[in-house]
Design an enzyme around this catalytic site. Structure first.
Site, PDB file in Angstrom:
ATOM      1  N   LYS A 125      49.109 -46.771 -79.695  1.00  0.00           N
ATOM      2  CA  LYS A 125      49.423 -45.660 -78.796  1.00  0.00           C
ATOM      3  C   LYS A 125      48.579 -45.738 -77.523  1.00  0.00           C
ATOM      4  O   LYS A 125      49.106 -45.603 -76.417  1.00  0.00           O
ATOM      5  CB  LYS A 125      49.173 -44.331 -79.525  1.00  0.00           C
ATOM      6  CG  LYS A 125      49.877 -43.148 -78.906  1.00  0.00           C
ATOM      7  CD  LYS A 125      49.599 -41.874 -79.716  1.00  0.00           C
ATOM      8  CE  LYS A 125      50.328 -41.882 -81.044  1.00  0.00           C
ATOM      9  NZ  LYS A 125      49.864 -40.812 -81.942  1.00  0.00           N
TER      10      LYS A 125
ATOM     11  N   ARG B 263      44.766 -37.443 -80.279  1.00  0.00           N
ATOM     12  CA  ARG B 263      45.848 -38.150 -80.967  1.00  0.00           C
ATOM     13  C   ARG B 263      45.349 -39.417 -81.631  1.00  0.00           C
ATOM     14  O   ARG B 263      44.733 -40.251 -80.969  1.00  0.00           O
ATOM     15  CB  ARG B 263      46.939 -38.508 -79.956  1.00  0.00           C
ATOM     16  CG  ARG B 263      47.234 -37.412 -78.964  1.00  0.00           C
ATOM     17  CD  ARG B 263      48.162 -37.864 -77.847  1.00  0.00           C
ATOM     18  NE  ARG B 263      49.457 -38.280 -78.320  1.00  0.00           N
ATOM     19  CZ  ARG B 263      50.384 -38.841 -77.536  1.00  0.00           C
ATOM     20  NH1 ARG B 263      50.132 -39.055 -76.245  1.00  0.00           N
ATOM     21  NH2 ARG B 263      51.542 -39.206 -78.034  1.00  0.00           N
TER      22      ARG B 263
ATOM     23  N   GLY C 219      50.800 -41.059 -92.720  1.00  0.00           N
ATOM     24  CA  GLY C 219      49.739 -40.813 -93.685  1.00  0.00           C
ATOM     25  C   GLY C 219      48.400 -40.708 -92.990  1.00  0.00           C
ATOM     26  O   GLY C 219      47.433 -40.203 -93.546  1.00  0.00           O
TER      27      GLY C 219
ATOM     28  N   MET D 221      45.983 -39.232 -89.826  1.00  0.00           N
ATOM     29  CA  MET D 221      45.864 -37.874 -89.325  1.00  0.00           C
ATOM     30  C   MET D 221      46.862 -37.601 -88.212  1.00  0.00           C
ATOM     31  O   MET D 221      47.174 -38.467 -87.424  1.00  0.00           O
ATOM     32  CB  MET D 221      44.466 -37.643 -88.802  1.00  0.00           C
ATOM     33  CG  MET D 221      44.125 -36.191 -88.896  1.00  0.00           C
ATOM     34  SD  MET D 221      42.684 -35.836 -87.954  1.00  0.00           S
ATOM     35  CE  MET D 221      43.436 -35.481 -86.396  1.00  0.00           C
TER      36      MET D 221
ATOM     37  N   ARG E 242      56.682 -47.145 -77.418  1.00  0.00           N
ATOM     38  CA  ARG E 242      56.397 -48.342 -78.212  1.00  0.00           C
ATOM     39  C   ARG E 242      57.708 -49.079 -78.406  1.00  0.00           C
ATOM     40  O   ARG E 242      58.782 -48.513 -78.213  1.00  0.00           O
ATOM     41  CB  ARG E 242      55.790 -47.961 -79.563  1.00  0.00           C
ATOM     42  CG  ARG E 242      56.745 -47.207 -80.421  1.00  0.00           C
ATOM     43  CD  ARG E 242      56.123 -46.643 -81.667  1.00  0.00           C
ATOM     44  NE  ARG E 242      56.945 -45.517 -82.077  1.00  0.00           N
ATOM     45  CZ  ARG E 242      56.580 -44.587 -82.930  1.00  0.00           C
ATOM     46  NH1 ARG E 242      55.382 -44.617 -83.460  1.00  0.00           N
ATOM     47  NH2 ARG E 242      57.393 -43.613 -83.256  1.00  0.00           N
TER      48      ARG E 242
ATOM     49  N   HIS F 206      64.783 -60.428-116.802  1.00  0.00           N
ATOM     50  CA  HIS F 206      65.842 -61.447-116.797  1.00  0.00           C
ATOM     51  C   HIS F 206      67.011 -61.009-115.923  1.00  0.00           C
ATOM     52  O   HIS F 206      67.468 -61.753-115.058  1.00  0.00           O
ATOM     53  CB  HIS F 206      66.309 -61.703-118.235  1.00  0.00           C
ATOM     54  CG  HIS F 206      67.430 -62.687-118.332  1.00  0.00           C
ATOM     55  ND1 HIS F 206      68.756 -62.318-118.333  1.00  0.00           N
ATOM     56  CD2 HIS F 206      67.415 -64.040-118.398  1.00  0.00           C
ATOM     57  CE1 HIS F 206      69.504 -63.398-118.412  1.00  0.00           C
ATOM     58  NE2 HIS F 206      68.716 -64.464-118.451  1.00  0.00           N
TER      59      HIS F 206
ATOM     60  N   GLU G 104      56.154 -78.586-112.526  1.00  0.00           N
ATOM     61  CA  GLU G 104      56.110 -77.165-112.872  1.00  0.00           C
ATOM     62  C   GLU G 104      55.038 -76.850-113.899  1.00  0.00           C
ATOM     63  O   GLU G 104      54.998 -75.756-114.454  1.00  0.00           O
ATOM     64  CB  GLU G 104      57.480 -76.685-113.346  1.00  0.00           C
ATOM     65  CG  GLU G 104      58.077 -77.529-114.452  1.00  0.00           C
ATOM     66  CD  GLU G 104      59.497 -77.133-114.809  1.00  0.00           C
ATOM     67  OE1 GLU G 104      59.886 -75.987-114.553  1.00  0.00           O
ATOM     68  OE2 GLU G 104      60.225 -77.984-115.354  1.00  0.00           O
TER      69      GLU G 104
ATOM     70  N   SER H 226      60.526 -82.113-107.438  1.00  0.00           N
ATOM     71  CA  SER H 226      60.996 -80.795-107.031  1.00  0.00           C
ATOM     72  C   SER H 226      60.064 -79.789-107.698  1.00  0.00           C
ATOM     73  O   SER H 226      59.922 -79.781-108.917  1.00  0.00           O
ATOM     74  CB  SER H 226      62.436 -80.578-107.489  1.00  0.00           C
ATOM     75  OG  SER H 226      62.819 -79.254-107.202  1.00  0.00           O
TER      76      SER H 226
ATOM     77  N   CYS I 237      62.419 -75.613-105.836  1.00  0.00           N
ATOM     78  CA  CYS I 237      63.649 -74.986-106.321  1.00  0.00           C
ATOM     79  C   CYS I 237      63.383 -73.697-107.092  1.00  0.00           C
ATOM     80  O   CYS I 237      64.259 -73.182-107.755  1.00  0.00           O
ATOM     81  CB  CYS I 237      64.437 -75.949-107.182  1.00  0.00           C
ATOM     82  SG  CYS I 237      63.571 -76.450-108.673  1.00  0.00           S
TER      83      CYS I 237
ATOM     84  N   TYR J 279      62.509 -80.126 -98.320  1.00  0.00           N
ATOM     85  CA  TYR J 279      63.552 -79.097 -98.400  1.00  0.00           C
ATOM     86  C   TYR J 279      63.135 -77.948 -99.295  1.00  0.00           C
ATOM     87  O   TYR J 279      62.204 -78.064-100.092  1.00  0.00           O
ATOM     88  CB  TYR J 279      64.876 -79.695 -98.920  1.00  0.00           C
ATOM     89  CG  TYR J 279      64.875 -80.121-100.364  1.00  0.00           C
ATOM     90  CD1 TYR J 279      65.206 -79.220-101.368  1.00  0.00           C
ATOM     91  CD2 TYR J 279      64.550 -81.423-100.723  1.00  0.00           C
ATOM     92  CE1 TYR J 279      65.207 -79.597-102.697  1.00  0.00           C
ATOM     93  CE2 TYR J 279      64.552 -81.822-102.052  1.00  0.00           C
ATOM     94  CZ  TYR J 279      64.876 -80.900-103.041  1.00  0.00           C
ATOM     95  OH  TYR J 279      64.873 -81.273-104.358  1.00  0.00           O
TER      96      TYR J 279
HETATM   97  P1  ADP Z   1      52.589 -39.165 -83.645  1.00  0.00           P
HETATM   98  O1  ADP Z   1      51.747 -40.351 -83.856  1.00  0.00           O
HETATM   99  O2  ADP Z   1      52.858 -38.419 -84.894  1.00  0.00           O
HETATM  100  O3  ADP Z   1      53.807 -39.470 -82.846  1.00  0.00           O
HETATM  101  P2  ADP Z   1      51.493 -38.031 -81.265  1.00  0.00           P
HETATM  102  O4  ADP Z   1      50.085 -38.362 -80.935  1.00  0.00           O
HETATM  103  O5  ADP Z   1      52.496 -38.780 -80.501  1.00  0.00           O
HETATM  104  O6  ADP Z   1      51.700 -38.149 -82.814  1.00  0.00           O
HETATM  105  O7  ADP Z   1      51.693 -36.496 -81.022  1.00  0.00           O
HETATM  106  C1  ADP Z   1      52.817 -35.811 -81.484  1.00  0.00           C
HETATM  107  C2  ADP Z   1      53.406 -34.976 -80.397  1.00  0.00           C
HETATM  108  O8  ADP Z   1      52.445 -34.123 -79.837  1.00  0.00           O
HETATM  109  C3  ADP Z   1      53.919 -35.779 -79.232  1.00  0.00           C
HETATM  110  O9  ADP Z   1      55.194 -36.246 -79.439  1.00  0.00           O
HETATM  111  C4  ADP Z   1      53.869 -34.776 -78.124  1.00  0.00           C
HETATM  112  O10 ADP Z   1      55.063 -34.076 -78.070  1.00  0.00           O
HETATM  113  C5  ADP Z   1      52.744 -33.880 -78.493  1.00  0.00           C
HETATM  114  N1  ADP Z   1      51.638 -34.241 -77.604  1.00  0.00           N
HETATM  115  C6  ADP Z   1      50.717 -35.193 -77.783  1.00  0.00           C
HETATM  116  N2  ADP Z   1      49.904 -35.250 -76.712  1.00  0.00           N
HETATM  117  C7  ADP Z   1      50.316 -34.324 -75.858  1.00  0.00           C
HETATM  118  C8  ADP Z   1      49.908 -33.916 -74.557  1.00  0.00           C
HETATM  119  N3  ADP Z   1      48.890 -34.504 -73.932  1.00  0.00           N
HETATM  120  N4  ADP Z   1      50.581 -32.923 -73.973  1.00  0.00           N
HETATM  121  C9  ADP Z   1      51.623 -32.342 -74.600  1.00  0.00           C
HETATM  122  N5  ADP Z   1      52.068 -32.679 -75.798  1.00  0.00           N
HETATM  123  C10 ADP Z   1      51.434 -33.674 -76.427  1.00  0.00           C
HETATM  124 MG    MG Z   2      54.169 -39.675 -81.118  1.00  0.00          MG
HETATM  125 MG    MG Z   3      51.582 -38.692 -86.740  1.00  0.00          MG
END
Ligand code: ADP
Ligand code: MG
Ligand code: MG
Length: 876
Positions: free
Chosen positions: A22, A91, A100, A102, A326, A442, A749, A768, A836, A856
């Site tokens: 990110k 974030r 999974g 945060m 991404r 099996h 084998e 083989s 094989c 092969y």
């Molecule tokens: P995830 O990894 O779950 O996608 P993000 O870090 O992208 O989490 O955050 C989830 C959402 O939080 C984003 O899609 C966005 O809408 C909101 N968000 C994150 N950063 C900002 C920001 N700086 N301003 C406004 N909204 C934000």
């Molecule tokens: Mg996001």
């Molecule tokens: Mg997330």
């Protein structure tokens, strides 16, 4: 000086190791001049240091302070300013996106004072209170670890609350935090920031995240980065909103923009599905200028990444902000379509297209599929053992399966579990359902080999064989002959007929003329793969039908033609006579009757593979597999005796079954040992092969058989049978007046064969590698039994992240293979080498076999296109 904090203006997309996915992409978008709210990234290195020492590394706090100061100066607002507060989002963002981990915390910087400032400054009390409520909720759950339900229960009725009601919610949320943690919600914004960053670091090691990494084979020690970013607000009324979009359709890969938009909302609301979104096209009507700007940004990003991008954005009061991009996740179909389209658009070259699409993705396009239907309910669920979709009538034994299939019925063979005796039924069936057994049982292994759909281990299904019916968990019953549908991709079982479609790609591969864009895309790239790869790809095929199919699917020969099925069915009587024979004369009669049957089998296969090598493996399994079950037979004989209906044949048979009974048949009388112990057996097979070859030559064909001896452990064994085999071939050559040069090689084998491969190479024309048995014998565990007991424990504890029967164990089994290659080629530089086992169709294993110089790989016919594809990727 190495620093722990990077401003978005400094990084690039290639720094995912340090900045996380990110962060690296936020930096890249910033550099491209797209409108990204400013911010900075705390590096994965800081996270690693934190996790190692349990505290912030020296200097980190100061660096964050410096970057914060610079940010405040640039924006003209300060964190904690009561009159006009700066708000931040925190974030998480690791190198690989990881559910999974945060979640995000938005609106950091609000407290009892600044919320008043925000209300005055924005002129919107409701917005300010709603933002504070969001902060308390996100901070409470993700940073303080309070169960989310504590907050959401309180919020349920609060969708359209006014400012006063929201202020009450805020008070309640603060009380929840106080009750659950014993402390007040931190009012100091800098403290909020510190705790949020720490929580992101620590979330790297939550059990969920650890489990996910194991499953996805993501290294444990990468750590996550943390992005701290100025907030923009999509929840500021109707001229604001948030959305997600894709630069192409992530489901089909078709060009065109796709996305969802939610008015007056923050990003989390879009994914949470709280309110209904509108399509991206509708944004054009709501806010044309922002829409146009977004489309431009999408086009910039797609060309820059030369790939389909997924994007998160927010519009604050008519101003567009880019929050994330991404390279987008996509279905297998979209992966192939997009790669081919990008080649056509000259954004990438064909090799890059092959690099991007895995063989597994290609494979997914080849399975029959059920038409999607959300209302359909499974009546049972098992393991998704072999993908595809199959519909047919329930049959409960192999013979019935064959019989019904012969009269044109589609059947699903349902068994508690399968044995080699079920082979004919499995071949005749469209799909296989078992009540017991794991993914390496099996049924599962054989079904995958044959490309048959299979669901195994559907434990809730009870089979009532005498009553010829199945009982389901809910007490309902399915009679033999009733139609069911099984989905080998999901493991689901449905009553009745679910509509299925055979993918156009398969029909095209099979030679049908079908107009289909996706098939064009895949076949174009497959042609390229054939130019790039070094490895030959052969098929494991035991019947003329399979041989023909394998050839259509691009196999360059047969790497494994098993002969044991030629001893089943109506020929079993002959095999029984062979085994119970009391003297040479009786034995020779049985062999003499088997020989022409085998010869016909071989002739048809050699014809189907005319001009291409066909490696025929002499009989391998223990003979008792061709005899009745000991208990069944003993009961039958006892009953007959009681009724004074003694049957001499059954008595002889019972004696033979007792004689051949072994504690460990897998390590018993099988393979080359049979050839040495049972006089005439291998000679008969060699004669049948030689005669079939002569027949084909006389018919003007170009047969290229190779004879392969299984389960050799020592050069001595092979030397002995080799002489017999050569004599048998020579006798046919003389009789038919032809020059028959049939290479004789061996399977490697057993570990002993691998470590004495130099000696064995002295008497073998080719090797083989039988990596299934080699894996069993190297690890010392049986493939049929591992799954149930300790395997799951091994996987959960990370000892074996992936089954060594699925993907070659490079360090152990792979090292033995490598050693055998070196020893064998040391004696005979031109020794032809192949593999094989099931591994011949496994992507990772194919890359390994390419690396160590095999000639092969051989795999099941349906796997051939995938192996061609991966053999090319191994070179790129
Ligand atoms: P995830 O990894 O779950 O996608 P993000 O870090 O992208 O989490 O955050 C989830 C959402 O939080 C984003 O899609 C966005 O809408 C909101 N968000 C994150 N950063 C900002 C920001 N700086 N301003 C406004 N909204 C934000
Ligand atoms: Mg996001
Ligand atoms: Mg997330």
């Amino acid at each position: 000086m190495a620093s722990y904090v990077w401003d978005f203006t400094h990084g690039t997309k290639d720094q995912k190791d340090l900045l996380g996915g990110k962060g690296a992409n936020l930096a890249e978008m910033t550099r491209l001049g797209l409108p990204v709210p400013p911010g900075f990234t705390v590096t994965t290195e800081a996270c690693r240091a934190f996790l190692a020492d349990g505290r912030e590394p020296d200097g980190l706090e100061e660096e964050i302070d410096e970057h914060l100061c610079a940010l405040e100066a640039r924006i003209g607002r300060r964190l904690g300013d009561v009159a006009d507060p700066l708000l931040l989002s925190v974030r998480s963002g690791a190198k690989f996106s990881m559910p999974g981990m945060m979640e995000t915390v938005l609106d950091i910087g609000l407290n009892d004072q600044t919320v008043v400032g925000l209300a005055t400054q924005s002129g919107d009390e409701r917005f300010a209170a709603d933002s504070y409520r969001r902060l308390l909720q996100m901070f409470g759950t993700t940073v303080l670890g309070i169960d989310g339900a504590a907050f959401s229960d309180r919020m349920d009725a609060a969708a359209d609350l006014d400012a006063d009601r929201l202020r009450e919610v805020v008070a309640d949320f603060k009380a929840i935090i106080r009750e659950r943690t014993g402390s007040e919600f931190p009012q100091d914004p800098r403290e909020q920031l510190r705790q949020a960053i720490r929580a992101v670091f620590a979330s790297w090691n939550t059990p969920r995240a650890v489990l996910y990494r194991r499953h996805e084979r993501i290294p444990e020690d990468l750590g996550t980065a943390v992005n701290v970013q100025v907030m923009v607000f999509g929840n500021r009324g109707p001229t604001s909103g948030s959305g997600v979009c894709f630069t192409r359709d992530p489901a089909t890969g078709e060009p065109g923009v796709y996305g969802d938009y939610l008015q007056n909302a923050q990003g989390e609301d879009v994914v949470a599905g709280i309110r209904n979104t509108v399509s991206l096209a509708d944004l054009a009507d709501l806010d044309r200028a922002s829409y146009d700007e977004l489309l431009l940004a999408m086009s910039v990003l797609e060309h820059h990444y030369a790939d389909m991008c997924d994007i998160e954005f927010t519009i604050e009061d008519g101003t567009l902000w880019m929050l994330q991009t991404r390279v987008g996740k996509r279905t297998p179909a979209a992966a192939v379509q997009i790669a081919a389209d990008l080649v056509a658009e000259e954004q990438i070259d064909p090799d890059e297209a092959l690099r991007r699409v895995t063989g597994t993705q290609l494979a997914a396009l080849m399975f029959p599929q059920f038409a999607p239907d959300l209302t359909r309910r499974a009546v049972a669920t098992g393991l998704n053992a072999s993908p595809g979709a199959a519909v047919g009538r329930v049959v409960l034994d192999s013979a019935t399966a064959v019989e019904w299939a012969e009269r044109g019925e589609a059947v699903i063979l349902v068994r508690k579990e399968t044995t080699p005796e079920d082979l004919a039924g499995m071949m005749a069936a469209r799909g296989i359902l078992t009540a017991r057994g794991g993914k390496t049982s099996h049924a599962a292994v054989v079904a995958r080999g044959m490309g048959r759909t299979c669901v195994c281990g559907a434990e809730s299904v009870t089979i009532d064989l005498p009553g010829r019916r199945l009982r389901l968990a809910d007490g309902s019953e399915v009679a033999e002959g009733d139609v069911i549908s099984i989905d080998g991709t999901t493991g689901e079982v449905f009553l009745g007929e679910v509509p299925v479609s055979e993918p156009a790609l398969v029909r095209r591969l099979e030679g049908e003329v079908v107009d289909d864009r996706l098939a064009d895309a895949a076949l174009g790239l497959l042609d390229r793969a054939d130019l790039v790869r070094r490895l030959e790809v052969r098929a494991n095929a035991d019947t003329p039908d399979d041989a023909r199919r394998a050839r259509r699917l691009g196999a360059g020969g047969i790497g494994l033609c098993r002969t044991e099925h030629m001893f089943l069915g109506e020929r079993r009587g002959l095999v029984e006579r062979l085994i119970v024979a009391e003297d040479d004369a009786e034995r020779e009669i049985a062999l003499a009757r088997l020989e022409p049957l085998q010869r016909q089998d071989f002739a048809e296969i050699l014809e189907a593979m005319d001009g291409l090598p066909v490696t025929i493996r002499l009989i391998d399994p223990p003979l008792h597999e061709f005899l009745p079950d000991l208990t069944d037979l003993a009961v039958r004989v006892a009953l007959e005796d009681e009724r004074h209906e003694e049957d001499e044949h059954d008595h002889e048979l019972l004696a033979a079954v007792r004689r051949l009974h072994e504690q460990n048949p897998m390590l018993g009388l099988r393979g080359v040992r049979l050839g040495i112990v049972v006089p005439g057996l291998f000679d008969m097979q060699a004669t049948a092969i030689a005669e079939a070859t002569a027949d084909r030559i006389e018919a003007g064909g170009d047969p290229r058989p190779e004879v392969m001896v299984p389960l050799v452990a020592s050069a001595g064994e092979l030397a002995l049978v080799r002489t017999q085999l050569e004599q048998a071939v020579a006798a046919v050559a003389t009789r038919r007046g032809l020059d028959l040069a049939i290479p004789i090689g061996t399977m490697i084998e057993l570990p002993r064969a691998a470590v004495t491969a130099d000696r064995i190479a002295g008497v073998a024309d080719f090797f083989s590698f039988g990596t299934n048995d080699l894996t069993q014998t190297t690890w010392g565990f049986s493939r049929d039994d591992v799954e149930a007991e300790f395997f799951t424990a091994y996987r959960d504890r990370g000892i074996l992240p992936v089954s060594p029967f699925e993907s070659i164990d490079v360090d152990g089994v792979g090292s033995l293979v490598q050693q055998a290659v070196r020893l064998g080629r040391g004696v005979r530089p031109d020794l032809h080498l192949g593999v094989c086992g099931e591994h011949g169709g496994d992507p990772d294993s194919i890359h390994f076999f390419d690396r160590i110089g095999l000639d092969y790989v051989s795999c099941s016919p349906y796997r051939v296109p995938v192996a061609r594809w991966e053999a090319a990727r191994a070179r790129l």
